[in-house]
Design a protein around this motif. Sequence first.
Motif, PDB file in Angstrom:
ATOM      1  N   VAL A  50       0.838  -1.201   0.000  1.00  0.00           N
ATOM      2  CA  VAL A  50       0.000   0.000   0.000  1.00  0.00           C
ATOM      3  C   VAL A  50       0.873   1.250   0.000  1.00  0.00           C
ATOM      4  O   VAL A  50       0.632   2.194  -0.759  1.00  0.00           O
ATOM      5  N   ARG A  51       1.902   1.272   0.832  1.00  0.00           N
ATOM      6  CA  ARG A  51       2.781   2.448   0.889  1.00  0.00           C
ATOM      7  C   ARG A  51       3.499   2.669  -0.433  1.00  0.00           C
ATOM      8  O   ARG A  51       3.648   3.808  -0.875  1.00  0.00           O
ATOM      9  N   GLN A  52       3.959   1.593  -1.064  1.00  0.00           N
ATOM     10  CA  GLN A  52       4.625   1.745  -2.365  1.00  0.00           C
ATOM     11  C   GLN A  52       3.667   2.335  -3.392  1.00  0.00           C
ATOM     12  O   GLN A  52       4.034   3.246  -4.151  1.00  0.00           O
ATOM     13  N   GLU A  53       2.444   1.824  -3.415  1.00  0.00           N
ATOM     14  CA  GLU A  53       1.453   2.335  -4.372  1.00  0.00           C
ATOM     15  C   GLU A  53       1.123   3.794  -4.084  1.00  0.00           C
ATOM     16  O   GLU A  53       1.043   4.612  -5.000  1.00  0.00           O
ATOM     17  N   LEU A  54       0.931   4.138  -2.815  1.00  0.00           N
ATOM     18  CA  LEU A  54       0.613   5.524  -2.464  1.00  0.00           C
ATOM     19  C   LEU A  54       1.787   6.449  -2.757  1.00  0.00           C
ATOM     20  O   LEU A  54       1.584   7.581  -3.211  1.00  0.00           O
ATOM     21  N   ASP A  55       3.003   5.987  -2.514  1.00  0.00           N
ATOM     22  CA  ASP A  55       4.180   6.792  -2.856  1.00  0.00           C
ATOM     23  C   ASP A  55       4.207   7.089  -4.342  1.00  0.00           C
ATOM     24  O   ASP A  55       4.501   8.220  -4.761  1.00  0.00           O
ATOM     25  N   GLU A  56       3.907   6.080  -5.162  1.00  0.00           N
ATOM     26  CA  GLU A  56       3.894   6.283  -6.613  1.00  0.00           C
ATOM     27  C   GLU A  56       2.773   7.224  -7.035  1.00  0.00           C
ATOM     28  O   GLU A  56       2.956   8.091  -7.888  1.00  0.00           O
ATOM     29  N   ILE A  57       1.604   7.061  -6.432  1.00  0.00           N
ATOM     30  CA  ILE A  57       0.449   7.890  -6.792  1.00  0.00           C
ATOM     31  C   ILE A  57       0.691   9.353  -6.440  1.00  0.00           C
ATOM     32  O   ILE A  57       0.413  10.249  -7.225  1.00  0.00           O
ATOM     33  N   GLY A  60       4.345  13.029  -7.373  1.00  0.00           N
ATOM     34  CA  GLY A  60       4.486  14.316  -8.043  1.00  0.00           C
ATOM     35  C   GLY A  60       3.649  15.439  -7.461  1.00  0.00           C
ATOM     36  O   GLY A  60       3.687  16.552  -7.968  1.00  0.00           O
ATOM     37  N   LEU A  61       2.899  15.199  -6.416  1.00  0.00           N
ATOM     38  CA  LEU A  61       1.979  16.215  -5.910  1.00  0.00           C
ATOM     39  C   LEU A  61       2.634  17.250  -5.006  1.00  0.00           C
ATOM     40  O   LEU A  61       2.202  18.381  -4.957  1.00  0.00           O
ATOM     41  N   ALA A  62       3.651  16.881  -4.259  1.00  0.00           N
ATOM     42  CA  ALA A  62       4.260  17.816  -3.321  1.00  0.00           C
ATOM     43  C   ALA A  62       5.775  17.764  -3.473  1.00  0.00           C
ATOM     44  O   ALA A  62       6.347  16.690  -3.616  1.00  0.00           O
ATOM     45  N   PRO A  63       6.410  18.909  -3.424  1.00  0.00           N
ATOM     46  CA  PRO A  63       7.872  18.906  -3.513  1.00  0.00           C
ATOM     47  C   PRO A  63       8.493  18.288  -2.271  1.00  0.00           C
ATOM     48  O   PRO A  63       7.981  18.433  -1.170  1.00  0.00           O
ATOM     49  N   ARG A  64       9.579  17.596  -2.464  1.00  0.00           N
ATOM     50  CA  ARG A  64      10.283  16.964  -1.348  1.00  0.00           C
ATOM     51  C   ARG A  64      11.124  17.990  -0.583  1.00  0.00           C
ATOM     52  O   ARG A  64      11.281  17.898   0.608  1.00  0.00           O
ATOM     53  N   ARG A  65      11.716  18.938  -1.300  1.00  0.00           N
ATOM     54  CA  ARG A  65      12.564  19.935  -0.645  1.00  0.00           C
ATOM     55  C   ARG A  65      12.146  21.348  -1.095  1.00  0.00           C
ATOM     56  O   ARG A  65      11.889  21.578  -2.272  1.00  0.00           O
ATOM     57  N   VAL A  66      12.129  22.232  -0.145  1.00  0.00           N
ATOM     58  CA  VAL A  66      11.893  23.641  -0.445  1.00  0.00           C
ATOM     59  C   VAL A  66      13.099  24.382   0.110  1.00  0.00           C
ATOM     60  O   VAL A  66      13.378  24.312   1.300  1.00  0.00           O
ATOM     61  N   ALA A  67      13.807  25.076  -0.765  1.00  0.00           N
ATOM     62  CA  ALA A  67      15.070  25.738  -0.405  1.00  0.00           C
ATOM     63  C   ALA A  67      16.008  24.686   0.183  1.00  0.00           C
ATOM     64  O   ALA A  67      16.251  23.679  -0.447  1.00  0.00           O
ATOM     65  N   ARG A  69      15.473  23.353   3.312  1.00  0.00           N
ATOM     66  CA  ARG A  69      14.737  22.598   4.336  1.00  0.00           C
ATOM     67  C   ARG A  69      13.951  21.473   3.690  1.00  0.00           C
ATOM     68  O   ARG A  69      13.335  21.646   2.652  1.00  0.00           O
ATOM     69  N   GLU A  70      13.953  20.333   4.338  1.00  0.00           N
ATOM     70  CA  GLU A  70      13.181  19.199   3.812  1.00  0.00           C
ATOM     71  C   GLU A  70      11.740  19.313   4.281  1.00  0.00           C
ATOM     72  O   GLU A  70      11.456  19.558   5.449  1.00  0.00           O
ATOM     73  N   VAL A  71      10.819  19.146   3.346  1.00  0.00           N
ATOM     74  CA  VAL A  71       9.394  19.185   3.653  1.00  0.00           C
ATOM     75  C   VAL A  71       8.860  17.771   3.518  1.00  0.00           C
ATOM     76  O   VAL A  71       9.064  17.109   2.512  1.00  0.00           O
ATOM     77  N   VAL A  72       8.175  17.325   4.528  1.00  0.00           N
ATOM     78  CA  VAL A  72       7.648  15.962   4.511  1.00  0.00           C
ATOM     79  C   VAL A  72       6.133  16.023   4.569  1.00  0.00           C
ATOM     80  O   VAL A  72       5.555  16.641   5.457  1.00  0.00           O
ATOM     81  N   TYR A  73       5.501  15.403   3.598  1.00  0.00           N
ATOM     82  CA  TYR A  73       4.047  15.250   3.579  1.00  0.00           C
ATOM     83  C   TYR A  73       3.753  13.771   3.743  1.00  0.00           C
ATOM     84  O   TYR A  73       4.426  12.935   3.155  1.00  0.00           O
TER      85      TYR A  73
END
Length: 91
Positions: A50-57, A60-67, A69-73
């Motif tokens: 489930v996590r692999q599928e959700l990670d793939e889905i 592309g929706l949220a950036p991993r890094r902003v400037a 700082r790491e952003v985690v969703y």
Amino acid sequence: MDAQQYEALPDDLTLWCVYCGHHAAHSEFMTEQQRDRIMRAADDFAMQMVRQELDEIFAGLAPRRVASREVVYGFDLMWGFAPASGWCPHR
């Protein structure tokens, strides 16, 4: 009995309890610990899938890094299964 001997057995094999004489399919003679271990393994595998599928889905929706700082969703997903307590096939 080793794995090769077990694989050679017929699929419709019926076992019996040497103490009470009860006859049942081989899966009916699993201990509660064996059932718990199988359920934990199945649960872990399902969560990985489930996590692999959700990670793939949602990749592309949220950036991993902003400037710098790491952003985690993310989110947590929990589920479970509990067989009837005290269950025994030959009692």
